[in-house]
Design a protein around this motif. Structure first.
Motif, PDB file in Angstrom:
ATOM      1  N   GLY A   4       0.834  -1.189   0.000  1.00  0.00           N
ATOM      2  CA  GLY A   4       0.000   0.000   0.000  1.00  0.00           C
ATOM      3  C   GLY A   4       0.867   1.237   0.000  1.00  0.00           C
ATOM      4  O   GLY A   4       2.094   1.156  -0.145  1.00  0.00           O
ATOM      5  N   ASP A   5       0.221   2.385   0.168  1.00  0.00           N
ATOM      6  CA  ASP A   5       0.919   3.670   0.081  1.00  0.00           C
ATOM      7  C   ASP A   5       0.939   4.416   1.411  1.00  0.00           C
ATOM      8  O   ASP A   5       1.073   5.641   1.436  1.00  0.00           O
ATOM      9  CB  ASP A   5       0.253   4.542  -0.990  1.00  0.00           C
ATOM     10  CG  ASP A   5       0.434   3.966  -2.379  1.00  0.00           C
ATOM     11  OD1 ASP A   5       1.562   3.561  -2.710  1.00  0.00           O
ATOM     12  OD2 ASP A   5      -0.560   3.902  -3.143  1.00  0.00           O
ATOM     13  N   ASP A   6       0.826   3.683   2.526  1.00  0.00           N
ATOM     14  CA  ASP A   6       0.918   4.339   3.824  1.00  0.00           C
ATOM     15  C   ASP A   6       2.270   5.026   3.973  1.00  0.00           C
ATOM     16  O   ASP A   6       3.284   4.564   3.441  1.00  0.00           O
ATOM     17  CB  ASP A   6       0.763   3.318   4.955  1.00  0.00           C
ATOM     18  CG  ASP A   6      -0.671   2.833   5.114  1.00  0.00           C
ATOM     19  OD1 ASP A   6      -1.555   3.370   4.411  1.00  0.00           O
ATOM     20  OD2 ASP A   6      -0.906   1.927   5.925  1.00  0.00           O
ATOM     21  N   PRO A   7       2.325   6.126   4.719  1.00  0.00           N
ATOM     22  CA  PRO A   7       3.618   6.777   4.963  1.00  0.00           C
ATOM     23  C   PRO A   7       4.577   5.829   5.680  1.00  0.00           C
ATOM     24  O   PRO A   7       4.145   4.955   6.441  1.00  0.00           O
ATOM     25  CB  PRO A   7       3.245   7.964   5.869  1.00  0.00           C
ATOM     26  CG  PRO A   7       1.789   8.189   5.657  1.00  0.00           C
ATOM     27  CD  PRO A   7       1.199   6.845   5.353  1.00  0.00           C
ATOM     28  N   PRO A   8       5.868   5.996   5.471  1.00  0.00           N
ATOM     29  CA  PRO A   8       6.858   5.108   6.100  1.00  0.00           C
ATOM     30  C   PRO A   8       7.147   5.521   7.543  1.00  0.00           C
ATOM     31  O   PRO A   8       8.276   5.861   7.906  1.00  0.00           O
ATOM     32  CB  PRO A   8       8.077   5.275   5.203  1.00  0.00           C
ATOM     33  CG  PRO A   8       7.977   6.681   4.711  1.00  0.00           C
ATOM     34  CD  PRO A   8       6.511   6.943   4.532  1.00  0.00           C
ATOM     35  N   GLY A  38      -0.627   5.448  12.914  1.00  0.00           N
ATOM     36  CA  GLY A  38      -0.994   4.564  11.813  1.00  0.00           C
ATOM     37  C   GLY A  38      -2.379   3.981  11.996  1.00  0.00           C
ATOM     38  O   GLY A  38      -3.160   3.895  11.031  1.00  0.00           O
ATOM     39  N   PHE A  39      -2.713   3.583  13.215  1.00  0.00           N
ATOM     40  CA  PHE A  39      -4.036   3.008  13.425  1.00  0.00           C
ATOM     41  C   PHE A  39      -5.121   4.068  13.295  1.00  0.00           C
ATOM     42  O   PHE A  39      -6.230   3.756  12.831  1.00  0.00           O
ATOM     43  CB  PHE A  39      -4.131   2.314  14.784  1.00  0.00           C
ATOM     44  CG  PHE A  39      -5.325   1.408  14.876  1.00  0.00           C
ATOM     45  CD1 PHE A  39      -5.301   0.152  14.283  1.00  0.00           C
ATOM     46  CD2 PHE A  39      -6.488   1.814  15.508  1.00  0.00           C
ATOM     47  CE1 PHE A  39      -6.408  -0.686  14.334  1.00  0.00           C
ATOM     48  CE2 PHE A  39      -7.598   0.989  15.571  1.00  0.00           C
ATOM     49  CZ  PHE A  39      -7.556  -0.268  14.984  1.00  0.00           C
ATOM     50  N   ARG A  40      -4.827   5.302  13.666  1.00  0.00           N
ATOM     51  CA  ARG A  40      -5.804   6.380  13.445  1.00  0.00           C
ATOM     52  C   ARG A  40      -6.150   6.483  11.960  1.00  0.00           C
ATOM     53  O   ARG A  40      -7.313   6.716  11.604  1.00  0.00           O
ATOM     54  CB  ARG A  40      -5.241   7.714  13.939  1.00  0.00           C
ATOM     55  CG  ARG A  40      -5.062   7.830  15.440  1.00  0.00           C
ATOM     56  CD  ARG A  40      -6.367   7.898  16.164  1.00  0.00           C
ATOM     57  NE  ARG A  40      -6.175   8.235  17.576  1.00  0.00           N
ATOM     58  CZ  ARG A  40      -7.003   7.882  18.539  1.00  0.00           C
ATOM     59  NH1 ARG A  40      -8.079   7.158  18.255  1.00  0.00           N
ATOM     60  NH2 ARG A  40      -6.784   8.235  19.780  1.00  0.00           N
ATOM     61  N   ARG A  41      -5.153   6.319  11.100  1.00  0.00           N
ATOM     62  CA  ARG A  41      -5.439   6.350   9.662  1.00  0.00           C
ATOM     63  C   ARG A  41      -6.344   5.184   9.286  1.00  0.00           C
ATOM     64  O   ARG A  41      -7.283   5.352   8.498  1.00  0.00           O
ATOM     65  CB  ARG A  41      -4.146   6.310   8.847  1.00  0.00           C
ATOM     66  CG  ARG A  41      -3.320   7.571   8.915  1.00  0.00           C
ATOM     67  CD  ARG A  41      -2.248   7.605   7.829  1.00  0.00           C
ATOM     68  NE  ARG A  41      -1.251   6.570   7.999  1.00  0.00           N
ATOM     69  CZ  ARG A  41      -0.112   6.718   8.672  1.00  0.00           C
ATOM     70  NH1 ARG A  41       0.165   7.875   9.242  1.00  0.00           N
ATOM     71  NH2 ARG A  41       0.753   5.731   8.767  1.00  0.00           N
TER      72      ARG A  41
END
Length: 232
Positions: free
Chosen positions: A12-16, A183-186
């Motif tokens: 996916g494209d989540d921020p690193p 990350g979980f908030r996203r």
């Protein structure tokens, strides 16, 4: 001398900004992010590679014909295992390792989801990995059978197969200890958030459990990564 690489296979494209990347940067590794689902080629598993992590994602691992990049990732798994390159599969990544090893993967008959923070306990053989029960981040509705020859390491009330080890350098986790609070908030705001599905927690439950348990999960995971990949 150049920093050794941790090859991070993303779906996916989540921020690193996850804990694997944080670990790599703070410990002097070069985090090499590769997205085969976008056509990016995996590198050679040469002496510059200190290890690899295969992340979770939205792809059904048994649909290789629909998603041909899964064949390349399966070959990467085989190469890492044959070369004794330390390897961690998380959620979809764990399912991919299990499938490469001939184990069944897919949705359980229960139809239950884990989305939130759930208690994960060690098996008798898993206490070196997980000394006590911990609440772990979860976001899935598929599972894996424990591959033949693997050691079953952890379990949860809804999904009995939560972790396994093959040899001493390959691990599969159904849970997501790499996922930070941010990350979980996203994930909570995504269209695929499983609110209302059987087994999924409400946002209120998630928020309360997150604040109570995230720090301990992070402490455990950083120690695990140091043991698997080493430190500078």
């Amino acid at each position: 001398m150049a920093a050794r690489k941790l090859v991070l296979v993303r779906h996916g494209d989540d921020p690193p900004d996850d804990r694997v990347v944080s670990f790599a940067v703070t410990q002097g590794f070069d985090p090499v992010i590769v997205r085969p689902f976008k056509g990016e080629a995996l590198p050679e598993a040469d002496d510059s590679v200190a290890g690899s992590v295969i992340y979770g994602g939205p792809f059904n691992v048994f649909e290789e014909d629909r998603h041909p990049f899964l064949h390349a990732e399966a070959e990467w798994i085989r190469t890492c295992m044959a070369g004794k390159v330390p390897l961690l599969g998380i959620c979809q990544g764990a399912q991919q390792i299990a499938r490469v090893m001939g184990a069944e993967v897919g949705p359980p008959a229960s139809g239950l989801h884990e989305f939130g923070y759930y208690p994960v306990s060690p098996t008798p053989e898993g206490r070196d990995l997980l000394p006590d029960m911990l609440y772990m981040t979860q976001a899935h509705f598929h599972t894996f059978a424990i591959p033949e020859g693997a050691v079953h390491l952890a379990t949860s009330p809804l999904y009995p197969n939560q972790a396994f080890r093959i040899g001493d350098r390959t691990y599969g986790f159904q849970f997501h200890p790499e996922c930070t609070i941010e990350g979980f908030r996203r994930w909570q705001s995504t269209p695929w958030a499983a609110y209302g599905k059987p087994g999924a927690q409400s946002r209120e439950e998630q928020d309360a459990l997150m604040l109570e348990h995230d720090a301990r999960q992070a402490e455990w995971f950083y120690a695990f990564l140091a043991k698997l990949f080493g430190t500078r």
